[in-house]
Design an enzyme around this catalytic site. Structure first.
Site, PDB file in Angstrom:
ATOM      1  N   ASP A 172       0.842  -1.195   0.000  1.00 44.46           N
ATOM      2  CA  ASP A 172       0.000   0.000   0.000  1.00 44.46           C
ATOM      3  C   ASP A 172       0.881   1.251   0.000  1.00 44.46           C
ATOM      4  O   ASP A 172       2.101   1.180   0.252  1.00 44.46           O
ATOM      5  CB  ASP A 172      -0.877  -0.049   1.266  1.00 44.46           C
ATOM      6  CG  ASP A 172      -2.102   0.853   1.206  1.00 44.46           C
ATOM      7  OD1 ASP A 172      -2.213   1.659   0.273  1.00 44.46           O
ATOM      8  OD2 ASP A 172      -2.939   0.753   2.127  1.00 44.46           O
ATOM      9  N   ASP A 178     -11.154   1.951  -2.173  1.00 38.19           N
ATOM     10  CA  ASP A 178     -11.653   1.592  -0.850  1.00 38.19           C
ATOM     11  C   ASP A 178     -13.172   1.594  -0.805  1.00 38.19           C
ATOM     12  O   ASP A 178     -13.768   1.188   0.186  1.00 38.19           O
ATOM     13  CB  ASP A 178     -11.132   2.584   0.197  1.00 38.19           C
ATOM     14  CG  ASP A 178      -9.690   2.293   0.559  1.00 38.19           C
ATOM     15  OD1 ASP A 178      -9.212   1.190   0.265  1.00 38.19           O
ATOM     16  OD2 ASP A 178      -9.038   3.176   1.139  1.00 38.19           O
TER      17      ASP A 178
END
Ligand code: DGJ
Length: 687
Positions: free
Chosen positions: A443, A506
């Site tokens: 990430d 997300d």
């Protein structure tokens, strides 16, 4: 030789040299033709009043000095010397190996002491033309590259161009946009230091007067700052797209003898509109893919966020194993100092408080359930509160004497430093060697600020990001790597070549997610599209949809589960097991099949069709409210599958009905026959 004809799977790309050898120009780019086209469709007639020939020609790569007024790809300056390049062609190299052709066109400017090679690579396996530039400083003084693009592509757009692009922001990535451009410039620019959520380095160009017909599409394989300019001139009848890195911090400086190699800019042509361009990008990305099976993952992020506790995670893993999940991924929050987003980044040691029985024991317990084990990391993230920062405060980007900006309470590791990069690689390598890990989610949650001064900061950071991914892949070939940057912030062809799958957003709210996925599939293949079923209403409470809707949406790429399944009762677990079983039975078709999107998820009905070998999978969604009672006459939406063979017969798996390919292609089928259902899966097998 002053003409070169390159062949891709279905297209030709023809380049020729201008008479005096000052530039190479595109002669033809379109459906494959055997002959060299003379004159080509991009050649102009008439004089060039108030301009120069180089400014109107379809230059493949235009340095300032050869061109003067129109779009430029290279601006080079020698300190105290001339600004601008006047090069001449000096030779070519053409190599053909195993169906791949590589062409290199060499140019040299004797007075500026600069040489350049324009590079092309094509293959008969796909339609992408890969292009990049190599610029060498041949003198013994430094050379400044104020602009050094990868390539430019010229498209015939007689009445102006329709440009298609992808834009977004956090939790709203991959929104499709379009603009009509008759004159002037359209620019996409990204200065974040990472590929970015706001725009994808991707663009498609269509002639305005041929709606969704011939389509040229381009993309840049770069994960730092970048720019794409499209210059249209409907009077001259062309659009020229220049793509390359955007040196934000300073110009790129080449030491004596040094060569700058640009990242590849890729282009393709499809006669079949945006949908055809999407399929051509998918085919190319399948060639970049490693032959690894992408597991159905359970990811703990939405269930536990930073509140990671071994016992609860094992409970989740137990349930995940029981419903058919294949790999259990512990997201953020597993390492020391990470109880919220203010600490821990940089200290990649499992937190003994969260794993009181030891991390080895925890991993072994997960593995004993028959699951692969995965971990989340953010190697470029550094928390001000971390041990790493205390020990190496100079390893994060900063301008001495100035305040440092935190975003999400963190700094960015200067991965361009050899010592910091070696540390990051060693930390990851240690984790993968020490624990039984088969999945890694990389990430990156903030863009870069205060990068300071120094040679090519962006280039060095990105080069080391690639080098670490490559080394991990080489040394740990069994580990699947998922790319992520606060969602879909690192979706580009270079990351695609080094990661197995991407986390596009997300936002898992069903309606929003469908829109994100629609845009993602425009530029990226389904095997790259990770998607989880999460709880309802969840973080993004868009209009309520059925649970089926969530499963079918997550099935459209690489299915995962991200809900708090510890709270699920047996009925919900059984339901999940059925969906996961169904997905596993068709995942090769979904991940590796040819994609046809039907409609648009912003409309009332949307479907995505996948075809591979003898199977067609059709996923359909009703995006409006399912009414549950038929109060009016209504005719269910129909889909005409494009992947069926009209000469064949098909069996529908859910109801065992038989259909001719001809009837399916002509009249279609109704995948959502009544309005109580808002999502469905139809599988057709050739019999
Ligand atoms: C952003 C990612 O997109 C999420 O999936 C999650 O991994 C969080 N970061 C964790 O901090």
């Amino acid at each position: 030789m002053t003409r070169w004809a390159l062949r891709t799977a279905t297209t030709s790309y023809q380049v020729r040299l201008a008479l005096d050898g000052a530039w190479a120009e595109l002669a033809y780019w379109g459906p494959a033709v055997e002959e060299t086209l003379v004159p080509g469709p991009l050649e102009y007639a008439g004089p060039t009043p108030y301009s120069t020939a180089a400014d109107v020609a379809a230059c493949e790569y235009a340095p300032f000095g050869v061109r003067h007024f129109a779009q430029l790809d290279l601006i080079a300056e020698r300190e105290g010397g001339v600004r601008g390049t006047l090069w001449r062609y000096s030779g070519d190299d053409l190599a053909d190996k195993d169906g791949t052709t590589e062409l290199r066109l060499r140019f040299a400017d004797a007075s500026q002491r600069l040489t350049a090679t324009l590079c092309y690579r094509v293959s008969r396996d796909h339609d992408v033309v890969e292009r990049w530039a190599e610029i060498t400083n041949e003198a013994d003084t430094p050379l400044r590259l104020e602009r050094s693009r990868s390539a430019a592509f010229t498209m015939p757009t007689p009445g102006g161009a329709r440009l298609h692009y992808l834009h977004g922001r956090w939790a709203q990535e991959f929104q499709t946009g379009q603009v009509e451009l008759r004159h002037g410039r359209f620019t996409l620019e990204n200065r974040l230091g990472v590929t970015g959520l706001a725009h994808s380095p991707w663009l498609a160009v269509q002639p305005l007067d041929e709606p969704d017909g011939p389509t040229w599409s381009t993309a840049l394989a770069w994960s730092g700052s970048w720019a794409i300019d499209a210059d249209a001139d409907s009077a001259e009848g062309v659009t020229r797209v220049s793509l390359g890195r955007l040196p934000v911090e300073s110009a790129i400086e080449l030491a004596p003898g040094e060569t700058f190699t640009s990242p590849p800019a890729c282009g393709l042509y499809s006669p079949d509109g945006l949908a055809g361009a999407a399929r051509a990008w998918h085919a190319y990305q399948r060639r970049l893919r490693r032959d690894v099976r992408l597991p159905v993952v359970y990811n703990s992020w939405f269930a536990t966020e930073f509140r990671v506790r071994a016992e609860e995670q094992i409970e989740l893993a137990r349930k995940a194993a029981a419903i058919g999940v294949e790999t259990f991924v512990v997201d953020d929050g597993w390492f020391v100092g990470r109880d919220d987003d203010r600490g821990g980044l940089g200290d990649w040691e499992p937190d003994p408080v969260k794993f009181p029985g030891g991390f080895d024991r925890f991993v072994a317990q997960v593995r004993e359930l028959g699951l692969g084990f995965g971990l989340w990391v953010e190697p470029e993230g550094v928390s001000p509160r971390s041990r790493l920062y205390a020990e190496h405060p100079d390893w994060v980007y900063q301008v001495p004497g100035r305040p440092m900006t935190t975003i999400r309470n963190q700094y960015v590791l200067n991965l361009g430093r050899a010592d910091a990069a070696a540390w990051a690689h060693a930390a990851l390598d240690r984790l993968l060697s020490r624990y039984d890990i088969s999945y890694l989610k990389w990430d990156m949650n903030r863009p870069m600020t205060e990068r300071g001064a120094g040679a090519d900061l962006d280039g060095r950071h990105v080069a080391n990001y690639y080098a670490i991914l490559e080394a991990l892949r080489r040394d740990h070939p069994g580990v699947v790597v998922e790319g992520c940057a606060a969602g879909g912030g690192r979706a580009d062809l270079a990351t695609v070549a080094r990661c197995d799958v991407l986390w596009p957003s997300d936002n898992t709210g069903p309606l929003d997610r469908l829109v994100v996925q629609h845009g993602f599939l425009q530029a990226f293949a389904p095997h790259l599209m990770s998607s989880w079923v999460t709880d309802d209403p969840g973080f993004f409470a868009t209009s309520p949809r059925s649970r089926d809707f969530r499963y079918v949406t997550a099935m459209a790429g690489v299915l995962g589960i991200g809900a708090d399944i510890s709270a699920w009762d047996q009925e919900r677990l059984d339901e999940a097991a059925r969906w996961i079983g169904l997905y596993r039975s068709v995942r090769d078709v979904v991940q590796l099949g040819e994609v046809h999107r039907h409609g648009d998820p912003r409309g009332p009905f949307y479907a995505v069709e996948y075809t591979r070998d003898d199977t067609v999978v059709l996923l359909s969604w009703r995006t409006g409210h399912a009414r549950g009672s038929a109060t009016h006459v209504s005719r269910p939406p129909r889909v005409r599958p494009r992947g069926v063979d009209p000469a064949a017969r098909y069996r529908r798996r859910d109801d065992d009905s038989r259909h001719s390919g001809a009837a399916l292609a002509a009249a279609g089928l109704a995948p959502l026959p009544d309005d109580t259902t808002d999502a469905s899966v139809v599988i057709l097998d050739r019999v």
